[in-house]
Design an enzyme around this catalytic site. Structure first.
Site, short mmCIF file in Angstrom:
data_model
loop_
_atom_site.label_atom_id
_atom_site.label_comp_id
_atom_site.label_asym_id
_atom_site.label_seq_id
_atom_site.Cartn_x
_atom_site.Cartn_y
_atom_site.Cartn_z
CB SER A 126 -8.16 3.96 2.78
OG SER A 126 -7.08 3.18 3.50
CE LYS B 31 -3.98 1.93 2.40
NZ LYS B 31 -4.84 1.82 3.55
CB SER C 167 -8.26 0.95 5.71
OG SER C 167 -8.79 2.01 5.84
#
Length: 501
Positions: free
Chosen positions: A155, A80, A179
């Protein structure tokens, strides 16, 4: 080679060890697939083709020379885009950090290097991890491979999409209020949030420091357990890092997947996490999984955690307050791409105002303003202080629930993946997507999602929550749920994407 891309990370590791595959061949196959499908999905913001292939070649050379290698050496992985990797653009999905290259590696990155795993690149995310749909990235939305007209969750939608679409065998995400788990539910992947402090946060660009936690994004529970073992453990660079624990995560997952008689296993259903706001299709899939667990001899107990009715409100005061503090550094002086005012005098104040106005997106600004207000004189006790009291009540209620059962079960997300734009202009509707995942972050306990079935042709996740420090128990019980769900053949229908690439 496409058949190999469908294999789990553990299967790929065995193929590399036996010589069926070489890491260079495998890594190049993933990179080629990223080249073909990423323009459609936008899962990756940056692809490190040269670095990944060089790492793979070194693994192959050492294996050919007969040198000892870690178990997962040569298996590629994605990150990420909020985890610092030295010399690699790391943006947090924001214009504020566009083009920034960290001068150091996050602890989890160092541990991936030590495990000799080629890093494919950095995945897309809601700006500074603020969002539940990956619609708030400054660099475009990520699309759900199950239906490119739908969101992949957020997210961490980029990591979840990369794993679901076979662009990577596994990935790392961060989970502040769901997330990792909520995108997992919406893309049919496995996502785990470890106990707070079990994985170092050093080098994770902070959103809300008391809530953030790095964790694995995979296609199987066993892979998630193996990956947490690689990245977990004490880190002296992180003041919140827990001492090393000797729990055997992968062994626990293997035990769970092999169980057919569930006698003696106690699952709890939280009444506050199955009612208003959850779609009928999601609840139908969840109840079917619960009945299959019951039919195999497990004890199912309904428990009540009254404070969970206030958890969402408490989270959306605590988290923005920490956001307001953590993002204050991005001002064009200390960090962030500087923007000068278009007119008037150029002072430190006008430069900072122009920098933050230009480089922060709407959702980031909304949360900074909310957090600053909650921390302001006259409101601190009424808002932030009260929210922290609710947090304590959530911790107590969950602890009491674990006195009646081993783990808690709930749907991971109240709905399946929705279409782009459906909730963009309604912040409260967007925030409701985290209603089931937030309690675990407030309490600091481990939680994960596994695919439970399909509703409307889209994946539904089942969440397993365990007591703090009982990550091994979480993996064992998650593997039980995963084994029950396999009869549905939950697999992302990506053939159409490949044909149109």
């Amino acid at each position: 080679m496409k058949d190999f891309l469908r294999k789990s990370a553990r299967e790929l590791a065995r193929a590399l060890q036996t010589g069926e595959l070489c890491s260079t061949e495998l890594t190049r196959a993933y990179l080629d697939r990223i080249d073909a499908l990423n323009p459609k999905l936008n899962a990756f913001l940056y692809v490190d083709r040269e670095g990944a292939l060089e790492a793979a070649k070194q693994v192959d050379a050492d294996r050919a020379a007969g040198r000892d290698l870690p178990e997962f050496a040569g298996v590629p992985i994605a990150l990420k885009d909020n985890m610092c990797q030295r010399g690699i653009p790391t943006t947090c999905g924001s214009k504020m950090l566009e083009g920034w290259k960290p001068p150091y590696d996050a602890t989890v990155v160092k541990r991936l290097y030590a495990a000799r795993m080629p890093i494919l690149g950095h995945t897309n995310m809601d700006e500074f991890a603020m969002g539940s749909s990956t619609e708030h990235s400054a660099f475009g939305v990520t699309r759900n491979p199950w239906d490119p007209q739908r969101i992949p969750g957020g997210s961490g939608g980029g990591s979840a999409t990369a794993v679901a679409a076979l662009l990577a065998p596994w990935a790392l995400g961060s989970d502040t209020g769901g997330s990792i788990r909520q995108p997992g539910a919406m893309t049919g992947t496995v996502g785990a949030k470890p106990t707070y402090g079990a994985v170092s946060r050093y080098g994770l660009i902070a959103m809300a420091s008391s809530l953030d936690q790095i964790g694995p994004v995979t296609r199987t529970v066993a892979d998630a357990a193996a990956l947490q073992k690689i990245i977990g453990g004490h880190d002296p660079l992180d003041s919140t890092s827990l001492p090393d624990e000797k729990s055997c995560l992968l062994q626990a997952a293997n035990e769970g997947s092999a169980k057919t008689d569930l006698s003696g296993m106690r699952f709890g259903l939280v009444t506050e996490m199955m009612g208003e706001g959850y779609s009928s299709g999601v609840l139908s899939v969840f109840r079917r999984v619960v009945e299959e667990i019951r039919a195999r001899g497990a004890q199912i107990t309904e428990v009540s955690c009254p404070s969970l009715d206030y958890a969402l409100g408490a989270y959306y005061l605590i988290m923005p307050a920490e956001v307001s503090s953590n993002l204050a550094r991005f001002d064009g002086v200390r960090y962030g791409n500087r923007v000068l005012p278009k007119s008037g005098p150029v002072t430190a104040e006008t430069m900072m105002r122009a920098t933050r106005e230009t480089n922060f997106g709407t959702e980031v600004k909304r949360r900074i303003i909310l957090g600053t207000h909650a921390l302001s004189a006259g409101y601190y006790d009424a808002y932030y202080g009260s929210a922290q009291k609710v947090r304590t009540l959530v911790q107590r209620d969950l602890a009491a629930a674990f006195g009646q059962c081993d783990v808690l079960l709930s749907p991971t997300s109240p709905t399946v993946a929705f279409r782009f734009g459906e909730n963009t202009h309604d912040p409260m509707a967007m925030y409701m997507n985290d209603i089931a995942t937030i309690p675990a972050n407030l309490a600091g306990v481990p939680a994960m999602t596994v695919p439970g079935g399909l509703s409307e042709g889209l994946p539904v996740g089942v969440q397993i929550i365990a007591p703090a420090h009982e990550d091994a128990r979480m993996y064992k019980y998650a593997a039980v749920v995963e084994a029950l769900a396999h009869s549905d053949g939950i697999q992302c229908p990506i053939d159409a994407l490949e044909e149109n690439a």
